[in-house]
Design a protein around this motif. Structure first.
Motif, PDB file in Angstrom:
ATOM      1  N   ILE A   1     -12.885   1.412   8.320  1.00 12.81           N
ATOM      2  CA  ILE A   1     -14.164   1.944   7.854  1.00 12.81           C
ATOM      3  C   ILE A   1     -14.402   1.561   6.393  1.00 12.81           C
ATOM      4  N   SER A   2     -13.333   1.544   5.589  1.00 17.49           N
ATOM      5  CA  SER A   2     -13.497   1.207   4.174  1.00 17.49           C
ATOM      6  C   SER A   2     -14.008  -0.217   4.003  1.00 17.49           C
ATOM      7  N   ILE A   3     -13.489  -1.143   4.817  1.00 15.45           N
ATOM      8  CA  ILE A   3     -13.961  -2.529   4.760  1.00 15.45           C
ATOM      9  C   ILE A   3     -15.407  -2.602   5.233  1.00 15.45           C
ATOM     10  N   CYS A   4     -15.709  -1.843   6.286  1.00 17.70           N
ATOM     11  CA  CYS A   4     -17.072  -1.808   6.798  1.00 17.70           C
ATOM     12  C   CYS A   4     -18.041  -1.265   5.749  1.00 17.70           C
ATOM     13  N   VAL A   5     -17.653  -0.180   5.076  1.00 17.94           N
ATOM     14  CA  VAL A   5     -18.507   0.410   4.039  1.00 17.94           C
ATOM     15  C   VAL A   5     -18.760  -0.594   2.917  1.00 17.94           C
ATOM     16  N   GLY A   6     -17.700  -1.288   2.492  1.00 17.31           N
ATOM     17  CA  GLY A   6     -17.856  -2.282   1.436  1.00 17.31           C
ATOM     18  C   GLY A   6     -18.827  -3.379   1.830  1.00 17.31           C
ATOM     19  N   GLU A   7     -18.719  -3.867   3.065  1.00 17.75           N
ATOM     20  CA  GLU A   7     -19.613  -4.933   3.525  1.00 17.75           C
ATOM     21  C   GLU A   7     -21.056  -4.448   3.629  1.00 17.75           C
ATOM     22  N   ILE A   8     -21.244  -3.248   4.160  1.00 18.40           N
ATOM     23  CA  ILE A   8     -22.607  -2.726   4.317  1.00 18.40           C
ATOM     24  C   ILE A   8     -23.249  -2.487   2.953  1.00 18.40           C
ATOM     25  N   VAL A   9     -22.514  -1.859   2.041  1.00 20.92           N
ATOM     26  CA  VAL A   9     -23.053  -1.625   0.699  1.00 20.92           C
ATOM     27  C   VAL A   9     -23.371  -2.954   0.015  1.00 20.92           C
TER      28      VAL A   9
ATOM     29  N   ALA B   1      -0.797  -0.690  -2.472  1.00 18.49           N
ATOM     30  CA  ALA B   1       0.079  -0.744  -1.305  1.00 18.49           C
ATOM     31  C   ALA B   1       1.525  -1.001  -1.720  1.00 18.49           C
ATOM     32  N   GLN B   2       1.717  -1.823  -2.738  1.00 15.16           N
ATOM     33  CA  GLN B   2       3.070  -2.147  -3.196  1.00 15.16           C
ATOM     34  C   GLN B   2       3.803  -0.898  -3.670  1.00 15.16           C
ATOM     35  N   TYR B   3       3.103  -0.031  -4.412  1.00 13.77           N
ATOM     36  CA  TYR B   3       3.728   1.176  -4.967  1.00 13.77           C
ATOM     37  C   TYR B   3       3.462   2.425  -4.131  1.00 13.77           C
ATOM     38  N   ARG B   4       2.931   2.219  -2.928  1.00 11.56           N
ATOM     39  CA  ARG B   4       2.713   3.307  -1.981  1.00 11.56           C
ATOM     40  C   ARG B   4       1.867   4.431  -2.604  1.00 11.56           C
ATOM     41  N   LEU B   5       0.827   4.047  -3.318  1.00  6.58           N
ATOM     42  CA  LEU B   5      -0.122   5.041  -3.821  1.00  6.58           C
ATOM     43  C   LEU B   5      -0.895   5.625  -2.642  1.00  6.58           C
ATOM     44  N   HIS B   6      -1.659   6.658  -2.904  1.00  5.97           N
ATOM     45  CA  HIS B   6      -2.401   7.320  -1.833  1.00  5.97           C
ATOM     46  C   HIS B   6      -3.280   6.302  -1.110  1.00  5.97           C
ATOM     47  N   TRP B   7      -3.406   6.480   0.202  1.00  5.67           N
ATOM     48  CA  TRP B   7      -4.153   5.504   1.002  1.00  5.67           C
ATOM     49  C   TRP B   7      -5.599   5.360   0.551  1.00  5.67           C
ATOM     50  N   VAL B   8      -6.139   6.376  -0.112  1.00  4.65           N
ATOM     51  CA  VAL B   8      -7.519   6.282  -0.611  1.00  4.65           C
ATOM     52  C   VAL B   8      -7.659   5.148  -1.621  1.00  4.65           C
ATOM     53  N   VAL B   9      -6.626   4.937  -2.439  1.00  7.54           N
ATOM     54  CA  VAL B   9      -6.661   3.863  -3.430  1.00  7.54           C
ATOM     55  C   VAL B   9      -6.631   2.503  -2.734  1.00  7.54           C
ATOM     56  N   VAL B  10      -5.783   2.396  -1.713  1.00 10.14           N
ATOM     57  CA  VAL B  10      -5.719   1.152  -0.936  1.00 10.14           C
ATOM     58  C   VAL B  10      -7.071   0.863  -0.297  1.00 10.14           C
ATOM     59  N   ASP B  11      -7.660   1.877   0.308  1.00 12.29           N
ATOM     60  CA  ASP B  11      -8.943   1.688   0.978  1.00 12.29           C
ATOM     61  C   ASP B  11     -10.060   1.372  -0.011  1.00 12.29           C
ATOM     62  N   THR B  12      -9.997   1.931  -1.198  1.00  8.42           N
ATOM     63  CA  THR B  12     -10.992   1.615  -2.228  1.00  8.42           C
ATOM     64  C   THR B  12     -10.913   0.145  -2.625  1.00  8.42           C
ATOM     65  N   GLY B  13      -9.692  -0.346  -2.784  1.00  6.15           N
ATOM     66  CA  GLY B  13      -9.522  -1.771  -3.080  1.00  6.15           C
ATOM     67  C   GLY B  13     -10.071  -2.641  -1.975  1.00  6.15           C
ATOM     68  N   ALA B  14      -9.806  -2.260  -0.713  1.00 15.34           N
ATOM     69  CA  ALA B  14     -10.314  -3.026   0.426  1.00 15.34           C
ATOM     70  C   ALA B  14     -11.833  -3.008   0.459  1.00 15.34           C
ATOM     71  N   ALA B  15     -12.433  -1.861   0.137  1.00 16.60           N
ATOM     72  CA  ALA B  15     -13.895  -1.758   0.118  1.00 16.60           C
ATOM     73  C   ALA B  15     -14.491  -2.652  -0.963  1.00 16.60           C
ATOM     74  N   LEU B  16     -13.841  -2.695  -2.130  1.00 14.55           N
ATOM     75  CA  LEU B  16     -14.349  -3.528  -3.221  1.00 14.55           C
ATOM     76  C   LEU B  16     -14.280  -5.014  -2.881  1.00 14.55           C
ATOM     77  N   LEU B  17     -13.183  -5.443  -2.272  1.00 16.24           N
ATOM     78  CA  LEU B  17     -13.088  -6.869  -1.940  1.00 16.24           C
ATOM     79  C   LEU B  17     -14.109  -7.227  -0.860  1.00 16.24           C
ATOM     80  N   ALA B  18     -14.327  -6.310   0.099  1.00 14.76           N
ATOM     81  CA  ALA B  18     -15.322  -6.570   1.135  1.00 14.76           C
ATOM     82  C   ALA B  18     -16.729  -6.599   0.546  1.00 14.76           C
ATOM     83  N   LEU B  19     -16.999  -5.709  -0.407  1.00 17.46           N
ATOM     84  CA  LEU B  19     -18.307  -5.687  -1.072  1.00 17.46           C
ATOM     85  C   LEU B  19     -18.569  -7.014  -1.785  1.00 17.46           C
TER      86      LEU B  19
END
Length: 505
Positions: free
Chosen positions: A339-347, A398-416
Motif C-alpha cells: 500500500i505504501s508503494i501504491c500511495v507514493g505512486e498515486i500521490v 531495513a538494515q537497522y530494523r527500524l519501525h516498519w513505518v519508516v521502511v514504508d515511508t522510504g518506499a512511498a518516497l521512491l515510488a512517488l
C-alpha cells in the motif's frame, strides 16, 4: 489550398454525397486560380470544429475512452506484480528453484518489452480499437492458463504469452490519450488515467497474499481472468476508434465511394501511394526499432525509463520477503505493505498531472506561445531527487530494523519520485512524436521492460551480499547518477537533438 471534408461526412450516404458535391464545386473553382497540380484541393482532413476529430470529441466521450484504457491497464499491471507474495508457495508446489520462481514473475515483463514493438505499429495501420480488443482476448486466454499450470515450464510459458497480450497497455494507452487530449490537458488526462492502474501494483500483491494464505495461488489467475472478462465487455461499449490518420483514411475511402471521384485522398495515402501491403507492414513494424536506433531523444528516454522501472521492480520483488524475514509477519500481512508503494505512486501521479499542465501553460506563455516538448523537462527534477532519498531511507531503515513505518515511508518516497519522473517522460514522448505515439512508446518500452525483468533476478543476491543499507544505497546512486545529467541534457540540447532526427514515418 486545403479543403476540410470531415465536417460534412456523416454516416448517412445522402449527407456524404450532398456535402461532397459542394466541396467538389469549391475545389474545382479554386483550382482555376492555381497553377500546376490542384491535389491539395482534394485533401481530406479535419476542420477546426469537426466533431469527428477525436480532439473535438465531447468531454464525456473522452473520459469514457480514458476510463476504458485505464481499466485494462489496471488488470494487466495488477497481474504483473501479484505473484510476488506467492513466489515461495508456487516454487514449493511446482518444484522450482528461487531463480526459476523469480523468472516466472519477471518473464511477464520480458514479454512487455517486445510485445509493443508489434502491437504499437499495428495500431497505426489497423487502428487502435481492433488491436486493443484482440490483445485483450489473447491476454485473457493465457492468464487463465496460468491458473491451470501443473509444472514450472507451463507456468513460465503461459506468463510469457499473457505478458505479450498485456503489453498493449504499455503502448496503446498512451497512443489513445494522445489521440483525444491536446497538449494543454495532457498532464491532467495522464494523471487521471494512471489513478486506477497504479493501485494495481499494490492491490495485486495484497490480494495475492490473502489468496495464498486462505485458498490456492491458482485463484490469483482465475479471479483476474473473471475481472478481465467484465472489463473487456464494458470496453466494447465505450472504446471508439481514435487514431486520426486511420479515421481520415477511412473517410477518404467513403468520399471516393459516394462521389465516384478518385482524386480525394488522405495524407497517409499519399505517403504510401504505390506501396504494397507488405511494404506498409514492414515499414510500420520496423518503426519502433528505427526510432530506438536513430533518434537520440528516444534513446535517452529509453535509458531513463528503463532505469526507473528496473529500480521499481527491484524494490517490489523483495518488499514482501523483507517484512516476513525481518519483521516476522505472515505472507498475507506482508502484502499490505505494498500500500505504501501504491500511495507514493498515486500521490506522485496526481501531483504531477496538474503541476505539469500549470508549468506547461506558464512556460509556453513566457516563451511566446512556443509549444515545445522541452517545456515538460523541469517537472522531471522532483522525481530525480525523491527516488534516491526514498531508496536510502528504505534501505537503512531495513538494515537497522527500524519501525516498519519508516521502511514504508522510504518506499512511498521512491515510488512517488519514480512516478513523477515516468509520467513526465511519457508526456515528453507524446509531445515529440504526436503522429506515432504508440511506436515511440513501444521503442522506450523495450529497455524499460528488459531492466524490469532483469533487476529482480539479482535483488536477493545483492541484499545478501551488501545488506539492505548498501544495496539500496547503490540503487540510489545509480538513479541520481543517470537521471540528473540526462535531465540537464534534455533541457539544454533536447530541441537540437529533435531537430536532427529524421521523420518518424
Amino acid at each position: 489550398m486545403e479543403i476540410a471534408t470531415q465536417s460534412m461526412v456523416q454516416n448517412d450516404p445522402v449527407n456524404i454525397a450532398s456535402g461532397i458535391r459542394d466541396v467538389e464545386k469549391s475545389a474545382l473553382g479554386q483550382s482555376k486560380h492555381v497553377t500546376g497540380s490542384n491535389e491539395e484541393a482534394f485533401l481530406v482532413t479535419f476542420s477546426a470544429d469537426d466533431a469527428g476529430n477525436p480532439l473535438n470529441w465531447s468531454t464525456h466521450l473522452k473520459w469514457g475512452v480514458t476510463a476504458s484504457v485505464s481499466g485494462m491497464a489496471f488488470i494487466r499491471i495488477m497481474v504483473s506484480t501479484m505473484m510476488a507474495p506467492a513466489i515461495t508457495t508456487i516454487a514449493s508446489e511446482l518444484h522450482m528453484s528461487t531463480p526459476e520462481a523469480f523468472m516466472a514473475l519477471s518473464v511477464y515483463l520480458l514479454a512487455a518489452a517486445f510485445g509493443p514493438l508489434v502491437i504499437g505499429p499495428l495500431s497505426e495501420v489497423y487502428g487502435r480499437k481492433v488491436v486493443f480488443h484482440a490483445t485483450s482476448v489473447w491476454f485473457l486466454i493465457w492468464n487463465l492458463a496460468c491458473g491451470f499450470a501443473d509444472e514450472k515450464g507451463v507456468l513460465i510459458a503461459a506468463r510469457l504469452l499473457a505478458g505479450l497480450g498485456a503489453s498493449a497497455a504499455f503502448s496503446l494507452a498512451y497512443g489513445v490519450l494522445g489521440d483525444v487530449w491536446p497538449p494543454e490537458q495532457r498532464g491532467r488526462s495522464v494523471s487521471l488515467y494512471l489513478l486506477v492502474p497504479l493501485t494495481g501494483a499494490a492491490i495485486g500483491p495484497i490480494a495475492a497474499g490473502f489468496i495464498v494464505e486462505y485458498s490456492t495461488w491458482r485463484w490469483m489467475f482465475w479471479a483476474t481472468t473473471i475481472l478481465q472478462v467484465v472489463l473487456e465487455a464494458l470496453s466494447l461499449l465505450v472504446l471508439s476508434e481514435s487514431y486520426a490518420p486511420f479515421l481520415l483514411r477511412k473517410r477518404a475511402e467513403k468520399v471516393r465511394k459516394y462521389t465516384g471521384n478518385q482524386n480525394y485522398y488522405a495524407a497517409i495515402e499519399m505517403r504510401e501511394a504505390g506501396r504494397s501491403t507488405a511494404w506498409k507492414l514492414r515499414r510500420s513494424l520496423s518503426r519502433p526499432l528505427r526510432l530506438l536506433a536513430f533518434h537520440p531523444i528516444i534513446q535517452i528516454q529509453a535509458i531513463l525509463a528503463g532505469i526507473n522501472y528496473g529500480l521499481l521492480y527491484f524494490a517490489l520483488a523483495s518488499f514482501s520477503s523483507l517484512h516476513v524475514s525481518a519483521y516476522g509477519e505472515s505472507v498475507a500481512m506482508s502484502g499490505l505493505h505494498y500500500i505504501s508503494i501504491c500511495v507514493g505512486e498515486i500521490v506522485g501521479s496526481q501531483l504531477c498531472g496538474p503541476l505539469m499542465d500549470y508549468a506547461y501553460k506558464r512556460m509556453k506563455s513566457h516563451s511566446g506561445d512556443r509549444a515545445v516538448p522541452e517545456l515538460r523537462v523541469p517537472i522531471l527534477l522532483p522525481g530525480v531527487f525523491f527516488t534516491p532519498i526514498g531508496f536510502l531511507l528504505y534501505g537503512w531503515a531495513a538494515q537497522y530494523r527500524l519501525h516498519w513505518v519508516v521502511v514504508d515511508t522510504g518506499a512511498a518516497l521512491l515510488a512517488l519520485g519514480m512516478q513523477i519522473f515516468d509520467t513526465t517522460l511519457h508526456a515528453y514522448v507524446m509531445d515529440a512524436y504526436p503522429e506515432h505515439i504508440s511506436s515511440a512508446s513501444a521503442a522506450t518500452q523495450v529497455l524499460r521492460s528488459l531492466l524490469a525483468f532483469a533487476f529482480p533476478l539479482f535483488s536477493d543476491a545483492l541484499y545478501k551480499a551488501l545488506g539492505y543499507g548498501w544495496g539500496n544505497g547503490m540503487m540510489a546512486f545509480l538513479s541520481i547518477g543517470i537521471t540528473l545529467p540526462a535531465t540537464g541534457i534534455l533541457w539544454r540540447y533536447g530541441a537540437t537533438l529533435r531537430a536532427r532526427r529524421d521523420s518518424s514515418y
